[in-house]
Enzyme design. Structure first.
Site, PDB file in Angstrom:
ATOM      1  N   MET A   1       0.833  -1.197   0.000  1.00 50.09           N
ATOM      2  CA  MET A   1       0.000   0.000   0.000  1.00 50.09           C
ATOM      3  C   MET A   1       0.875   1.257   0.000  1.00 50.09           C
ATOM      4  SD  MET A   1      -3.455  -0.857   2.031  1.00 50.09           S
ATOM      5  CE  MET A   1      -2.853  -0.635   3.683  1.00 50.09           C
TER       6      MET A   1
ATOM      7  N   HIS B   1       9.083  -3.370   3.695  1.00 52.94           N
ATOM      8  CA  HIS B   1       8.708  -3.586   2.295  1.00 52.94           C
ATOM      9  C   HIS B   1       9.950  -3.919   1.461  1.00 52.94           C
ATOM     10  CE1 HIS B   1       5.446  -0.646   3.541  1.00 52.94           C
ATOM     11  NE2 HIS B   1       4.723  -1.627   3.051  1.00 52.94           N
TER      12      HIS B   1
ATOM     13  N   ARG C   1       2.301   3.015   9.309  1.00 51.01           N
ATOM     14  CA  ARG C   1       1.545   3.816  10.276  1.00 51.01           C
ATOM     15  C   ARG C   1       2.432   4.418  11.365  1.00 51.01           C
ATOM     16  NH1 ARG C   1      -4.039   2.641   9.722  1.00 51.01           N
ATOM     17  NH2 ARG C   1      -4.382   0.786   8.466  1.00 51.01           N
TER      18      ARG C   1
HETATM   19  P1  AMP Z   1       1.396  -2.838   3.478  1.00 51.27           P
HETATM   20  O1  AMP Z   1       1.960  -1.802   2.554  1.00 51.27           O
HETATM   21  O2  AMP Z   1       1.349  -2.411   4.910  1.00 51.27           O
HETATM   22  O3  AMP Z   1       0.105  -3.432   2.982  1.00 51.27           O
HETATM   23  O4  AMP Z   1       2.437  -4.033   3.464  1.00 51.27           O
HETATM   24  C1  AMP Z   1       2.841  -4.644   2.260  1.00 51.27           C
HETATM   25  C2  AMP Z   1       3.594  -5.909   2.603  1.00 51.27           C
HETATM   26  O5  AMP Z   1       4.733  -5.594   3.404  1.00 51.27           O
HETATM   27  C3  AMP Z   1       2.732  -6.890   3.412  1.00 51.27           C
HETATM   28  O6  AMP Z   1       2.961  -8.210   2.953  1.00 51.27           O
HETATM   29  C4  AMP Z   1       3.251  -6.689   4.815  1.00 51.27           C
HETATM   30  O7  AMP Z   1       3.092  -7.820   5.646  1.00 51.27           O
HETATM   31  C5  AMP Z   1       4.721  -6.412   4.560  1.00 51.27           C
HETATM   32  N1  AMP Z   1       5.307  -5.706   5.708  1.00 51.27           N
HETATM   33  C6  AMP Z   1       4.811  -4.616   6.349  1.00 51.27           C
HETATM   34  N2  AMP Z   1       5.590  -4.293   7.404  1.00 51.27           N
HETATM   35  C7  AMP Z   1       6.599  -5.208   7.435  1.00 51.27           C
HETATM   36  C8  AMP Z   1       7.727  -5.408   8.286  1.00 51.27           C
HETATM   37  N3  AMP Z   1       7.984  -4.619   9.330  1.00 51.27           N
HETATM   38  N4  AMP Z   1       8.545  -6.441   8.020  1.00 51.27           N
HETATM   39  C9  AMP Z   1       8.317  -7.270   6.963  1.00 51.27           C
HETATM   40  N5  AMP Z   1       7.279  -7.124   6.120  1.00 51.27           N
HETATM   41  C10 AMP Z   1       6.422  -6.105   6.340  1.00 51.27           C
END
Ligand code: AMP
Length: 299
Positions: A30, A37, A187
């Site tokens: 996102m 990421h 966040r």
């Molecule tokens: P998001 O942009 O929050 O939807 O996350 C995109 C991807 O990055 C998802 O598969 C999350 O689980 C992964 N992700 C988010 N935060 C972390 C983190 N701290 N460590 C590893 N992967 C992450």
């Protein structure tokens, strides 16, 4: 690096006819990228021929418009970070393309999507499953990368891939944390300095819970220990602190892997974190694949 916004631009992404061995990776995000990421992007780069990253702030997985509006966005930063990780193609679809006028079909995450995070955020996992199914259909990846940080999302996607017969391998990547233990999250940038200072309590709570289990304690005792740590901060409002089966998210039984999961609010920011306890010779121990800013770190 190519940047496209239309699903039509993804047609024939790879010429599988002439190169059947070509491996396409998808990393759905996102945006507002951080090192968590980037760890997914680097893993995808190392293991595939063509790396596709999607950036889509999916309105269907937000329970309130206030939360959706406040979600951080940084397109220029995301493109620069993607380029630095060797991403081949960034897919930035507009909302009206992902949800065309009159759309009425959704993927239900079922009972798995109704507990824990799903109970606190009704409809969240249906929104996640629907958008990921759509991304799988558009990109047709061989392998897709998800973070262990969102453990229930990972379980929902794995379940969906099995149930709907998607021909995609799911790779789980370890949680990347700041040096003080706070799991990286887009966040986190919404936290005030005081809230940021208290936020590592989530990881601390998980470690206390893991300690209880390692010493042979019961899952209820672990949950109580985690709640106690979180309640120790006046800025933290506990949503849940539980020990569950990592595949079903039902209360954990006596044996097998165990997931400790916490969710809490700091002001207007809701954070989640978890710790997977592996079984090692009958003993449950913290998952050694956890990483700190991309490098392996023990507990
Ligand atoms: P998001 O942009 O929050 O939807 O996350 C995109 C991807 O990055 C998802 O598969 C999350 O689980 C992964 N992700 C988010 N935060 C972390 C983190 N701290 N460590 C590893 N992967 C992450």
């Amino acid at each position: 690096m190519k940047v496209v916004s239309r699903g039509a631009d993804l047609v024939g992404l790879a010429d599988k006819e002439s190169d059947p061995a070509l491996r396409i990776a998808l990393v759905p995000t996102m945006g507002a990228l951080h090192d968590g990421h980037l760890s997914l992007l680097r893993a995808a780069r190392a293991e595939s021929d063509l790396v596709v990253m999607s950036v889509f702030v999916n309105p269907r997985q937000f329970s309130s418009t206030a939360d959706l509006d406040a979600y951080p966005r940084d397109e220029a930063g995301d493109l620069a970070a993607a380029e630095s990780c060797g991403v081949d193609l960034v897919f930035l679809p507009p909302v009206e393309d992902m949800y065309p006028p009159g759309d009425s079909t959704t993927v239900s995450a079922g009972p798995l999507g109704a507990v824990l995070e799903g109970a606190s955020r009704p409809g969240h996992f249906d929104g996640v499953a629907t958008v990921v199914a759509k991304l799988f259909n558009l990109v047709e990846p061989d392998i897709a990368y998800f973070g262990q940080k969102d453990a229930q999302q990972l379980a929902v996607i794995r379940r969906m891939v099995t149930d709907l017969a998607f021909d995609v391998r799911i790779r789980a990547c370890p949680t990347v944390r700041d040096a003080d233990g706070l799991a990286l999250s887009s966040r986190n940038r919404l936290l005030s300095p005081q809230e940021r200072a208290e936020a590592p309590a989530l990881h601390l709570a998980l470690r206390q819970g893991a300690g209880v289990i390692e010493r042979g304690g019961r899952v209820d005792d672990a949950a109580r220990a985690m709640t106690g740590v979180l309640e120790g901060s006046s800025l933290i409002q506990v949503d849940y602190a539980r020990a569950v089966d990592p595949a079903t998210f039902q209360p954990a039984g006596g044996a097998g892997p165990l997931l400790l999961a916490v969710a809490a609010r700091l002001g207007r920011v809701r954070l989640i974190d978890n710790l997977l306890l592996d079984v090692d010779g009958g003993r449950r121990v913290p998952d050694s694949r956890e990483s700190k800013q991309g490098t392996a770190a023990g507990h």
